[in-house]
Design an enzyme around this catalytic site. Structure first.
Site, PDB file in Angstrom:
ATOM      1  NE  ARG A 210      -3.886  -2.190   2.609  1.00 41.77           N
ATOM      2  CZ  ARG A 210      -3.357  -3.093   3.524  1.00 41.77           C
ATOM      3  NH1 ARG A 210      -2.624  -2.686   4.566  1.00 41.77           N
ATOM      4  NH2 ARG A 210      -4.068  -4.126   3.567  1.00 41.77           N
ATOM      5  CG  PHE A 225     -11.065  -7.938  -5.641  1.00 44.00           C
ATOM      6  CD1 PHE A 225     -12.006  -8.683  -5.481  1.00 44.00           C
ATOM      7  CD2 PHE A 225     -10.449  -7.477  -6.852  1.00 44.00           C
ATOM      8  CE1 PHE A 225     -12.237  -9.563  -6.816  1.00 44.00           C
ATOM      9  CE2 PHE A 225     -10.689  -8.094  -8.051  1.00 44.00           C
ATOM     10  CZ  PHE A 225     -11.729  -9.186  -7.929  1.00 44.00           C
ATOM     11  CG  ASN A 272     -18.989 -10.234  -8.985  1.00 46.43           C
ATOM     12  OD1 ASN A 272     -17.701 -10.144  -9.439  1.00 46.43           O
ATOM     13  ND2 ASN A 272     -19.502 -11.547  -9.023  1.00 46.43           N
ATOM     14  CG  ASP A 293      -5.426  -7.263  -2.633  1.00 51.01           C
ATOM     15  OD1 ASP A 293      -4.735  -8.282  -2.811  1.00 51.01           O
ATOM     16  OD2 ASP A 293      -5.294  -6.705  -1.337  1.00 51.01           O
ATOM     17  CB  CYS A 333      -2.956 -13.468  -2.032  1.00 51.49           C
ATOM     18  SG  CYS A 333      -4.630 -13.854  -2.002  1.00 51.49           S
TER      19      CYS A 333
END
Ligand code: SAH
Length: 390
Positions: A210, A225, A272, A293, A333
């Site tokens: 960030r 997200f 979404n 993300d 991730c």
């Protein structure tokens, strides 16, 4: 004083080789003989009877042994204390610009299957194996002494505990833990629900990303997200307009609260991302800065192909929405999608978007979540900062 004696487990030649190669786990198929109870700390012997080290034993998981110590030194209570002291001292040495960060990152701190996160004066712990569950009272007492925490909460509800035959529960193990805890990160204040928030409350692994991404942020920002607004707030401070999307109403409620608390204007919307990106494209909206993300799309090897098409879709749409000269911060991730797979998918997206893109920074999870060499699964978070040329 008599040294403590531990039950012993003998591993196969292959198991011994893996441990010597740096891997902290021995699978059931590589165990030759086990003379131990669930959750015991055990002495690990090689095929010829030589001592390899000490480990936590599980009778349920496919991972039978998790190495705690190598060589002759015993894995007694003093060793556990030293491990915790070392993990804490390392985090203190990092000069982290936040009151929330990871203090103990499991195997990477030689404390397998233990997570300890700090949120101001409070600690949140997770014990994800039989052995660490048994050690938890000792860990909590030691952390209490070393850190004088006002309260310690166990977030022992991850599903992986059921693979160990352990129950899933959230409970206060020491002191008191309030409903919400106030923390700061890079000058932003967040109200965190440590009992019900995702992970242990915040996505602490993105803190440094960030801060890095904020250096490039400007103009119109789109945070996809968003969860409770980590990127939206850190980057939004430098932007003229910020839109954040998350599918969770609860998360969007938190973005609004955190935005108000910090005086950053964020238009936070429940939606979404897959649909919203399409909608923005139809409206011919354009952005100077976009963050992607998403949650781990590939939670297993079997899910990789579908995950790659998901990553490609959002990156393609984001690159189309991005103005020339704009910045895309794109993350994955999923540890099942490694860095080169992710890079390839982003490249494919750029080709399809007919965008010429430079890689400005390649980043990973924060330094308080270090990667253990020899264990590729521990390099799970990839974060690329890209610039669209034209
Ligand atoms: N960027 C956040 C962390 C994101 S975690 C931070 O810095 O803190 C992933 C988030 O994606 C979760 O909050 C989850 O609710 C949200 N999510 C999952 N699927 C989604 C979808 N299809 N559209 C929008 N949000 C989604």
């Amino acid at each position: 004083m008599k040294p403590p004696s531990f039950p012993s487990v003998t591993v196969s030649a292959r198991g011994e080789e893996r441990v010597r190669g740096g891997h902290p786990w021995v699978y059931r198929t590589d165990v030759a003989d086990a003379n131990a109870e669930p959750g015991d700390r055990v002495l690990v012997r090689g095929a010829r009877g030589r001592t390899i080290g000490h480990a936590l034993f599980s009778d349920r998981s496919q991972i039978t042994l998790r190495m705690l110590a190598y060589g002759e030194s015993p894995a007694d209570d003093t060793l556990i204390r030293k491990r915790l002291e070392a993990a804490i001292a390392f985090r203190e040495s990092l000069g982290i610009e936040a009151t929330a960060y990871r203090l103990v990152h499991g195997e990477a701190d030689l404390m397998p299957s233990l997570i300890v996160d700090r949120y101001g004066d409070y600690l949140v712990v997770q014990a994800l194996s039989q052995g660490m569950d048994r050690l938890l009272p000792l860990v909590v007492a030691t952390l209490g002494e070393l850190l004088h925490a006002a309260g310690i909460l166990a977030r022992n509800e991850p599903k992986t505990r059921t693979l160990e035959g352990l129950e899933q529960r959230v409970e206060v193990l020491a002191g008191d833990v309030p409903e919400s805890v106030l923390v700061t990160e890079n000058g932003i204040e967040y109200e965190v629900d440590v009992r019900r928030g995702q992970k242990t409350g915040l996505f602490l692994d993105q803190r440094e990303n960030r801060a890095a991404a904020a250096q490039y942020a400007r103009g119109r920002l789109l945070d996809c997200f968003s969860y409770n607004g980590g990127f939206a707030l850190a980057l939004g401070r430098r932007c003229d307009e910020t839109i954040a999307f998350d599918i969770s109403e609860d998360a969007i409620g938190r973005v609004r609260q955190n935005a108000a608390r910090n005086g950053v204007a964020v238009d936070a919307r429940v939606g979404n991302v897959f649909d919203e990106l399409r909608g923005l494209e139809r409206l011919r909206e354009r952005f100077d800065t976009i963050v992607l993300d998403p949650p781990a799309f590939a939670k297993s090897k079997a899910a990789v192909a579908k995950a790659l098409s998901g990553y490609k879709e959002i990156n393609l749409r984001a690159l189309k929405l991005l103005k020339p000269g704009g910045t895309l911060v794109t993350c994955s991730c999923s540890y099942n999608v490694n860095e080169s797979m992710f890079a390839e998918v982003v490249y494919d997206a750029a080709v399809d978007a007919q965008a010429h893109v430079t890689v400005v920074e390649k980043r990973m999870q924060g330094r308080d979540h270090p990667v253990l060499l020899g264990v590729p699964e521990t390099y799970y978070l990839k974060c690329f900062i890209l610039r669209k040329l034209a």
